[in-house]
Write an enzyme that holds these catalytic residues in place. Structure first.
Site, mmCIF file in Angstrom:
data_model
loop_
_atom_site.group_PDB
_atom_site.id
_atom_site.type_symbol
_atom_site.label_atom_id
_atom_site.label_comp_id
_atom_site.label_asym_id
_atom_site.label_seq_id
_atom_site.Cartn_x
_atom_site.Cartn_y
_atom_site.Cartn_z
ATOM 1 N N ARG A 180 4.717 9.027 -5.638
ATOM 2 C CA ARG A 180 5.161 8.450 -3.945
ATOM 3 C C ARG A 180 4.424 7.155 -3.491
ATOM 4 O O ARG A 180 3.548 7.337 -3.900
ATOM 5 C CB ARG A 180 4.638 9.464 -3.610
ATOM 6 N N LYS A 196 -4.439 4.012 -1.574
ATOM 7 C CA LYS A 196 -5.274 5.097 -0.745
ATOM 8 C C LYS A 196 -6.676 4.773 -0.722
ATOM 9 O O LYS A 196 -7.182 4.104 -1.393
ATOM 10 C CB LYS A 196 -5.106 7.022 -1.846
#
Ligand SMILES: Nc1nc2ncc(COP(=O)(O)OP(=O)(O)O)nc2c(=O)[nH]1
Length: 258
Positions: free
Chosen positions: A240, A205
């Site tokens: 995740r 991210k």
């Protein structure tokens, strides 16, 4: 939890696994690399992502879900906010629903989860992927995220969803800037008092890029592994990730030293 994005526009791997064949190869690879769950998503939720219709999401998802359910012996979670997608996916063998809107986007989602008796991950976000990054100011991000998740858990339990069917997730990068993400990570263990297992998604991210200086999302593997280890050390039960082999290897060493 291995990420399987079957979208044309996911922020780090969009378009890579669009065909059922390519998606199945990827799912098998993640299984071989040590994933415990495969998370299949047919709609990108990155900042600015366009909404996908129910028909399009089902068109992308169902062939892949059928193939993966038939050939990969792992629990499958579905990254969706639509009740109809949850119902269709459950009928094809999905074992967990992963809703970044915590069952708020679709008014029928809470009832669907309660009726199906399927576990669900409740994530914190504000607004929609289209506008969430305009809304990143918090008085106290840890307290506000914690209060939100506590309230969503209470809503689910009141709707008849057993508490042991719930997961919570602070939603890194969803209506959060670097400061909010960093504060949340530093105080992740504060969420333990909700007494629901914690899932986190940090992989590749923007915040990993901001902390590491690595521009390209697909090259943020080491930074993503470092963040995953930090999250596990602060109580995360599920991470995740896109890069399963690297994360599994790091966690095995981490556990061997703990
Ligand atoms: N529970 C949970 N689900 C999530 N789904 C998607 C993304 C975004 O990452 P990715 O799926 O790789 O990108 P995109 O949404 O562009 O497909 N992050 C999370 C997360 O942090 N937690």
């Amino acid at each position: 939890m291995g990420v399987l994005n079957i979208t044309p526009d996911s922020f780090s791997d969009g378009g890579t696994y669009l065909s059922a064949d390519a998606a199945l190869v990827r799912a098998k690879r993640m299984w071989e690399e040590g994933a415990d769950i495969i998370d299949i998503g047919a709609e990108s939720t990155r900042p600015g992502a366009p909404a996908v219709t129910q028909e399009e999401e089902l068109r992308r998802l169902l062939p892949v879900l059928e193939a993966v359910a038939a050939e990969v012996p792992l629990p499958i979670s579905i990254d969706t906010s639509k009740a109809a997608v949850m119902r269709a996916a459950w009928s094809l063998g999905a074992g967990l629903m992963n809703d970044v809107t915590a069952l708020r986007a679709d008014p029928l989602a809470l009832e669907a989860i309660a009726g199906l008796g399927v576990p669900v991950c409740l994530m914190h976000m504000r607004g929609t992927p289209q506008n969430m990054q305009e809304n990143t100011h918090y008085r106290d991000v840890v307290a506000e995220v914690k209060d939100f998740l506590f309230e969503r858990v209470a809503q689910c339990v009141a709707a008849g969803i057993p508490r042991h069917h719930l997961l919570i997730d602070p939603g890194f990068g969803f209506a959060k800037d670097l400061e909010a993400n960093r504060t949340l990570l530093r105080h992740l263990d504060d969420l333990a008092s909700i007494k629901v297992p914690l899932l986190v998604g940090l992989s590749r991210k923007r915040m990993i890029g901001e902390l590491s200086g690595v521009e390209s999302a697909s090259e943020r593997v080491a930074g993503s592994v470092a963040a995953a280890l930090w999250a596990v050390s602060r109580g995360a039960c599920i991470v995740r990730v896109h890069d399963v082999a690297e994360t599994v290897q790091a966690l095995r060493v981490w556990r061997g030293l703990s």
